[in-house]
Scaffold this motif. Structure first.
Motif, PDB file in Angstrom:
ATOM      1  N   LYS A  54      37.296  53.304   8.013  1.00  0.00           N
ATOM      2  CA  LYS A  54      36.070  52.512   7.954  1.00  0.00           C
ATOM      3  C   LYS A  54      34.795  53.342   8.088  1.00  0.00           C
ATOM      4  O   LYS A  54      33.759  52.968   7.549  1.00  0.00           O
ATOM      5  CB  LYS A  54      36.075  51.440   9.038  1.00  0.00           C
ATOM      6  N   LYS A  55      34.857  54.431   8.822  1.00  0.00           N
ATOM      7  CA  LYS A  55      33.651  55.192   9.109  1.00  0.00           C
ATOM      8  C   LYS A  55      33.593  56.522   8.343  1.00  0.00           C
ATOM      9  O   LYS A  55      32.637  56.805   7.653  1.00  0.00           O
ATOM     10  CB  LYS A  55      33.568  55.449  10.618  1.00  0.00           C
ATOM     11  N   LYS A  56      34.608  57.338   8.495  1.00  0.00           N
ATOM     12  CA  LYS A  56      34.593  58.686   7.910  1.00  0.00           C
ATOM     13  C   LYS A  56      34.904  58.696   6.417  1.00  0.00           C
ATOM     14  O   LYS A  56      34.399  59.535   5.688  1.00  0.00           O
ATOM     15  CB  LYS A  56      35.597  59.595   8.630  1.00  0.00           C
ATOM     16  N   TRP A  57      35.770  57.800   5.994  1.00  0.00           N
ATOM     17  CA  TRP A  57      36.237  57.822   4.616  1.00  0.00           C
ATOM     18  C   TRP A  57      35.782  56.604   3.823  1.00  0.00           C
ATOM     19  O   TRP A  57      36.526  56.083   2.993  1.00  0.00           O
ATOM     20  CB  TRP A  57      37.753  57.938   4.572  1.00  0.00           C
ATOM     21  N   LYS A  58      34.568  56.174   4.022  1.00  0.00           N
ATOM     22  CA  LYS A  58      34.043  55.053   3.229  1.00  0.00           C
ATOM     23  C   LYS A  58      34.046  55.439   1.752  1.00  0.00           C
ATOM     24  O   LYS A  58      34.415  54.643   0.905  1.00  0.00           O
ATOM     25  CB  LYS A  58      32.619  54.708   3.648  1.00  0.00           C
ATOM     26  N   LYS A  59      33.609  56.659   1.489  1.00  0.00           N
ATOM     27  CA  LYS A  59      33.629  57.178   0.120  1.00  0.00           C
ATOM     28  C   LYS A  59      34.842  58.081  -0.002  1.00  0.00           C
ATOM     29  O   LYS A  59      34.975  59.064   0.713  1.00  0.00           O
ATOM     30  CB  LYS A  59      32.364  57.970  -0.173  1.00  0.00           C
ATOM     31  N   THR A  60      35.725  57.742  -0.907  1.00  0.00           N
ATOM     32  CA  THR A  60      36.938  58.535  -1.096  1.00  0.00           C
ATOM     33  C   THR A  60      36.759  59.519  -2.234  1.00  0.00           C
ATOM     34  O   THR A  60      35.882  59.356  -3.083  1.00  0.00           O
ATOM     35  CB  THR A  60      38.144  57.622  -1.394  1.00  0.00           C
ATOM     36  N   ARG A  61      37.612  60.524  -2.212  1.00  0.00           N
ATOM     37  CA  ARG A  61      37.643  61.515  -3.289  1.00  0.00           C
ATOM     38  C   ARG A  61      39.056  61.559  -3.854  1.00  0.00           C
ATOM     39  O   ARG A  61      40.021  61.658  -3.109  1.00  0.00           O
ATOM     40  CB  ARG A  61      37.305  62.906  -2.734  1.00  0.00           C
ATOM     41  N   GLU A  62      39.162  61.522  -5.151  1.00  0.00           N
ATOM     42  CA  GLU A  62      40.473  61.584  -5.793  1.00  0.00           C
ATOM     43  C   GLU A  62      41.149  62.926  -5.586  1.00  0.00           C
ATOM     44  O   GLU A  62      42.372  63.010  -5.483  1.00  0.00           O
ATOM     45  CB  GLU A  62      40.351  61.304  -7.292  1.00  0.00           C
ATOM     46  N   ASP A  63      40.355  63.992  -5.499  1.00  0.00           N
ATOM     47  CA  ASP A  63      40.905  65.338  -5.421  1.00  0.00           C
ATOM     48  C   ASP A  63      41.054  65.865  -3.991  1.00  0.00           C
ATOM     49  O   ASP A  63      41.273  67.056  -3.792  1.00  0.00           O
ATOM     50  CB  ASP A  63      40.042  66.300  -6.231  1.00  0.00           C
ATOM     51  N   ILE A  64      40.972  64.985  -2.995  1.00  0.00           N
ATOM     52  CA  ILE A  64      41.069  65.436  -1.602  1.00  0.00           C
ATOM     53  C   ILE A  64      42.471  65.989  -1.329  1.00  0.00           C
ATOM     54  O   ILE A  64      43.465  65.489  -1.865  1.00  0.00           O
ATOM     55  CB  ILE A  64      40.696  64.320  -0.615  1.00  0.00           C
ATOM     56  N   LEU A  65      42.523  67.023  -0.521  1.00  0.00           N
ATOM     57  CA  LEU A  65      43.795  67.656  -0.171  1.00  0.00           C
ATOM     58  C   LEU A  65      44.172  67.291   1.260  1.00  0.00           C
ATOM     59  O   LEU A  65      43.305  66.970   2.081  1.00  0.00           O
ATOM     60  CB  LEU A  65      43.673  69.172  -0.326  1.00  0.00           C
ATOM     61  N   ILE A  66      45.436  67.371   1.546  1.00  0.00           N
ATOM     62  CA  ILE A  66      45.923  66.950   2.860  1.00  0.00           C
ATOM     63  C   ILE A  66      45.293  67.755   3.998  1.00  0.00           C
ATOM     64  O   ILE A  66      45.002  67.216   5.056  1.00  0.00           O
ATOM     65  CB  ILE A  66      47.465  66.970   2.936  1.00  0.00           C
ATOM     66  N   HIS A  67      45.046  69.047   3.779  1.00  0.00           N
ATOM     67  CA  HIS A  67      44.447  69.828   4.861  1.00  0.00           C
ATOM     68  C   HIS A  67      43.023  69.373   5.163  1.00  0.00           C
ATOM     69  O   HIS A  67      42.557  69.500   6.290  1.00  0.00           O
ATOM     70  CB  HIS A  67      44.506  71.335   4.563  1.00  0.00           C
ATOM     71  N   GLU A  68      42.346  68.800   4.183  1.00  0.00           N
ATOM     72  CA  GLU A  68      41.005  68.266   4.420  1.00  0.00           C
ATOM     73  C   GLU A  68      41.074  66.994   5.259  1.00  0.00           C
ATOM     74  O   GLU A  68      40.229  66.772   6.140  1.00  0.00           O
ATOM     75  CB  GLU A  68      40.300  67.994   3.089  1.00  0.00           C
ATOM     76  N   ILE A  69      42.079  66.185   5.003  1.00  0.00           N
ATOM     77  CA  ILE A  69      42.301  64.972   5.799  1.00  0.00           C
ATOM     78  C   ILE A  69      42.583  65.367   7.249  1.00  0.00           C
ATOM     79  O   ILE A  69      41.995  64.812   8.183  1.00  0.00           O
ATOM     80  CB  ILE A  69      43.485  64.148   5.236  1.00  0.00           C
ATOM     81  N   VAL A  70      43.473  66.325   7.444  1.00  0.00           N
ATOM     82  CA  VAL A  70      43.822  66.792   8.790  1.00  0.00           C
ATOM     83  C   VAL A  70      42.587  67.354   9.491  1.00  0.00           C
ATOM     84  O   VAL A  70      42.323  67.042  10.653  1.00  0.00           O
ATOM     85  CB  VAL A  70      44.961  67.835   8.735  1.00  0.00           C
ATOM     86  N   GLN A  71      41.816  68.155   8.793  1.00  0.00           N
ATOM     87  CA  GLN A  71      40.615  68.743   9.375  1.00  0.00           C
ATOM     88  C   GLN A  71      39.640  67.660   9.837  1.00  0.00           C
ATOM     89  O   GLN A  71      39.060  67.752  10.917  1.00  0.00           O
ATOM     90  CB  GLN A  71      39.930  69.660   8.366  1.00  0.00           C
ATOM     91  N   GLU A  72      39.461  66.633   9.028  1.00  0.00           N
ATOM     92  CA  GLU A  72      38.549  65.555   9.392  1.00  0.00           C
ATOM     93  C   GLU A  72      39.053  64.785  10.613  1.00  0.00           C
ATOM     94  O   GLU A  72      38.259  64.392  11.469  1.00  0.00           O
ATOM     95  CB  GLU A  72      38.319  64.631   8.206  1.00  0.00           C
ATOM     96  N   ILE A  73      40.356  64.579  10.702  1.00  0.00           N
ATOM     97  CA  ILE A  73      40.924  63.898  11.874  1.00  0.00           C
ATOM     98  C   ILE A  73      40.698  64.744  13.121  1.00  0.00           C
ATOM     99  O   ILE A  73      40.240  64.242  14.156  1.00  0.00           O
ATOM    100  CB  ILE A  73      42.431  63.615  11.669  1.00  0.00           C
ATOM    101  N   LEU A  74      41.004  66.026  13.029  1.00  0.00           N
ATOM    102  CA  LEU A  74      40.900  66.899  14.200  1.00  0.00           C
ATOM    103  C   LEU A  74      39.458  67.168  14.615  1.00  0.00           C
ATOM    104  O   LEU A  74      39.209  67.590  15.755  1.00  0.00           O
ATOM    105  CB  LEU A  74      41.638  68.210  13.941  1.00  0.00           C
ATOM    106  N   SER A  75      38.506  66.900  13.734  1.00  0.00           N
ATOM    107  CA  SER A  75      37.109  67.156  14.076  1.00  0.00           C
ATOM    108  C   SER A  75      36.395  65.951  14.698  1.00  0.00           C
ATOM    109  O   SER A  75      35.233  66.054  15.073  1.00  0.00           O
ATOM    110  CB  SER A  75      36.340  67.626  12.838  1.00  0.00           C
ATOM    111  N   VAL A  76      37.099  64.827  14.824  1.00  0.00           N
ATOM    112  CA  VAL A  76      36.489  63.634  15.416  1.00  0.00           C
ATOM    113  C   VAL A  76      36.160  63.899  16.877  1.00  0.00           C
ATOM    114  O   VAL A  76      36.985  64.405  17.633  1.00  0.00           O
ATOM    115  CB  VAL A  76      37.436  62.415  15.304  1.00  0.00           C
ATOM    116  N   LYS A  77      34.961  63.529  17.243  1.00  0.00           N
ATOM    117  CA  LYS A  77      34.532  63.652  18.640  1.00  0.00           C
ATOM    118  C   LYS A  77      34.708  62.292  19.309  1.00  0.00           C
ATOM    119  O   LYS A  77      34.508  61.249  18.681  1.00  0.00           O
ATOM    120  CB  LYS A  77      33.074  64.084  18.705  1.00  0.00           C
ATOM    121  N   VAL A  78      35.073  62.310  20.573  1.00  0.00           N
ATOM    122  CA  VAL A  78      35.359  61.063  21.275  1.00  0.00           C
ATOM    123  C   VAL A  78      34.131  60.156  21.291  1.00  0.00           C
ATOM    124  O   VAL A  78      34.264  58.935  21.161  1.00  0.00           O
ATOM    125  CB  VAL A  78      35.922  61.322  22.690  1.00  0.00           C
TER     126      VAL A  78
END
Length: 98
Positions: free
Chosen positions: A44-68
């Protein structure tokens, strides 16, 4: 899980990253946040705009970069959006303070 999001195809593969982030949140004292809630925040917040060419490591990086505090700000706003939320109700207050 937020049904129908383009990145749902990565969900099972990135579960370890979700669990790692939740472990970090627990170390900081936020023990009640669930895997589903974290994924919902990402969708709902980080991925409102999706990318067709996104790679799994980018998804992981975005998850791990979330601040509480980012997550908690989102959760607070979502709690206020609920139509039946009232501070006078003890159960609602407890849900809000999770």
């Amino acid at each position: 899980m937020h049904i129908g999001h383009e990145y749902d195809r990565f969900y099972s593969q990135v579960k370890p990253a979700l669990h790692s982030k939740l472990d970090e949140f627990k170390l900081l004292g936020y023990e009640t946040i669930t895997e589903h809630e974290l994924w919902d925040y990402m969708v709902k917040k980080k991925w409102k705009k999706t990318r067709e060419d996104i790679l799994i490591h980018e998804i992981v990086q975005e998850i791990l970069s979330v601040k509480v505090n980012e997550y908690m700000n989102f959760a607070t706003v979502e709690a206020f959006k609920q139509a039946d939320f009232h501070f006078s109700n003890e159960e609602d207050r407890r849900e809000f303070l999770k």
